[in-house]
Design an enzyme around this catalytic site. Sequence first.
Site, mmCIF file in Angstrom:
data_model
loop_
_atom_site.group_PDB
_atom_site.id
_atom_site.type_symbol
_atom_site.label_atom_id
_atom_site.label_comp_id
_atom_site.label_asym_id
_atom_site.label_seq_id
_atom_site.Cartn_x
_atom_site.Cartn_y
_atom_site.Cartn_z
ATOM 1 N N HIS A 94 0.835 -1.194 0.000
ATOM 2 C CA HIS A 94 0.000 0.000 0.000
ATOM 3 C C HIS A 94 0.872 1.246 0.000
ATOM 4 O O HIS A 94 2.032 1.211 0.402
ATOM 5 C CB HIS A 94 -0.940 0.013 1.214
ATOM 6 N N CYS A 95 0.294 2.359 -0.486
ATOM 7 C CA CYS A 95 0.945 3.653 -0.350
ATOM 8 C C CYS A 95 0.077 4.498 0.567
ATOM 9 O O CYS A 95 -0.647 3.958 1.406
ATOM 10 C CB CYS A 95 1.154 4.325 -1.716
ATOM 11 N N SER A 96 0.103 5.813 0.439
ATOM 12 C CA SER A 96 -0.588 6.656 1.408
ATOM 13 C C SER A 96 -2.098 6.596 1.309
ATOM 14 O O SER A 96 -2.796 6.850 2.291
ATOM 15 C CB SER A 96 -0.134 8.114 1.233
ATOM 16 N N ARG A 122 -3.787 4.147 -1.258
ATOM 17 C CA ARG A 122 -4.337 3.065 -2.075
ATOM 18 C C ARG A 122 -3.659 1.725 -1.799
ATOM 19 O O ARG A 122 -2.485 1.662 -1.441
ATOM 20 C CB ARG A 122 -4.220 3.415 -3.561
ATOM 21 N N GLN A 125 8.482 1.296 -3.801
ATOM 22 C CA GLN A 125 7.420 1.914 -3.003
ATOM 23 C C GLN A 125 7.593 1.680 -1.498
ATOM 24 O O GLN A 125 7.455 2.612 -0.704
ATOM 25 C CB GLN A 125 6.047 1.395 -3.467
#
Length: 612
Positions: free
Chosen positions: A25-27, A29, A107
């Site tokens: 995951h990112c910030s 999504r 990421q």
Amino acid sequence: MNEKKVAEQILKAVGGDKNVSHLEHCSTRLRFTLVNDDQVNVEELKQIPEVLGVNQTAQCQVIIGNSVVEVYNELKKMLTQKDPSADNKKDKKLGTVLLDFVISIFQPLIPAIAGGGILKSVLMLLNMLGVLESTTQTYQILNFVGDAPLYFLPLLVAITTANKLKVNSLVAVSAVGGLLIPGLAAMLGEGAALFSFQLQNVNYTYQVFPAILCILCYAQLEKFFTKISPKVIRTFFVPMMSLLIVVPLTLLVLGPLGYNFGQGFASIIIAIFERFGWIAVAILAAFLPFMVVTGMHKAMLPYVITSLGQSGSELIYCSASLAHNIAEAGGCFAVALRTKDKGLKATAISSGISALFGITEPALYGVTILHKRALYGVMIGSFIGGAYLGITAVEAYVAVGPGLASLSMFISETLPNNLMNAVIGLVISFVASFAAVAVIWKESTVEEAVKDPAEELACDEILTAPLEGQVIPISEVKDEVFSNKLLGDGFAIIPTKGEVYAPADGVIEMIYDTKHSLGLKTASGVEILFHIGIDTVNLKGEHFEPMVEVKQQVKQGDLLLKFDLEKIVAAGFDPVSVVVITNPKKVQLNFSNTDQVKKMDSVLTLSEGVGV
């Protein structure tokens, strides 16, 4: 939000745990790498109220927002531990595979690099203010702490690469760690040979690509020795033989190859900047809305991290990202000022605040991409702000989303005006975007979506009432997903009878498992979503009875679904039912002048949208 329930719905819609090869995951999504992309039910994902949007590129990206970490944690608990390589027989394009590989490696590095970088920039700020002198041991020790993520970047890359390749991460770290031993670095500096071959003097600290090549090789060795070694000695034999081969091979071939590639990669980007100057930053900033929506901005991560590792600074992507993020904020606040839609106004304000702090997904999916004029204004503001940042050659020293809270990433000990120019660029981006959107914004019956012209409505479509009751604007629905038109425009009906009828000839595309929602595609290609009641998914199908099946052809006026209106209301649920035109969005909605409708009453005419 019930994170566990949301995670269950998402996992089911992406094809179940057996279809998930990798999750991160990112910030805002979730990022799924899937065994078979065709198993994803995009419409089912979009129906989950907590899902703000879905994007399928190299990965299946599910936009959640601020609760992404909690949903991610619940998903990790649900995923079974398996080796998906045996199931992943689907051929994928090389570009898709490479992009997925790059995102999966780089990421996860961002939090550590950003945390250390921000710490160093705060220390520089304290030094500038005279609070903490750089000559003190306290400053120097804390500076070492901030420098650690980049100094030991090869070890972090070894972990993420090993995780992606599903091999032993501790052995992977050991292999790369062998390159960082101070004694070996000293030998390389003095001139060292291995098996009579002269070794290139490479400082492997701060490097990315040598570690990636090392672990790619190690992964193949681990699989080979695991296959041929007896189980009784496998515990030590596999790592021993892998290390014995991969570390010398990296010193002789892979390390210099990766180092030279990294140097050349960064040099190409710098050459582009030197050749085109500020225009490169301005153009990149203007096109970032499209790159972020498709996830292609992640392809810039290798350059950013490599540049920071080699030179300690980066002067293209972070500046462009600052201009774009703040332009999104300016555009959203302009929309909030000009629009008369209360739902859109609320969305624009909250999204604008998030964008000011570097989180642009709410602005992109809630405002910019849905409204062409807002998009144009943001692109103008991004270009102008990016041009200033490019002309003044603003450098960034941290890999983090630029915004108000992270402006310290532009503090420089050698460039005293760097931070000031970043702030000026921020102001220019905001003002230019705000002014552009405020001037070109035009309220219409329905804002046009930015989409492929091929998806436009071919001819007018007359829809009859799908339910009997009182028609109300979709903006009055007490559910932000619908009222903010995240799924599309439409209308709602407060039903007086528990029956849903086909508003036009077509085919049933989808029936939700809990039976409270279904989708219809009309003969002219219009896709319509019917959602009965608010939060009625919690009824788990009780009080709902579908009268059709998926792929069934229906005629206008046919009964699609029965529901017990009285029991739904008695259970405490709002019975208001929503009718959403999910595709195409570039249409004009012309409502009939009636509040109360019955079966076969004309309620809406869809016409091809006009440019705004």
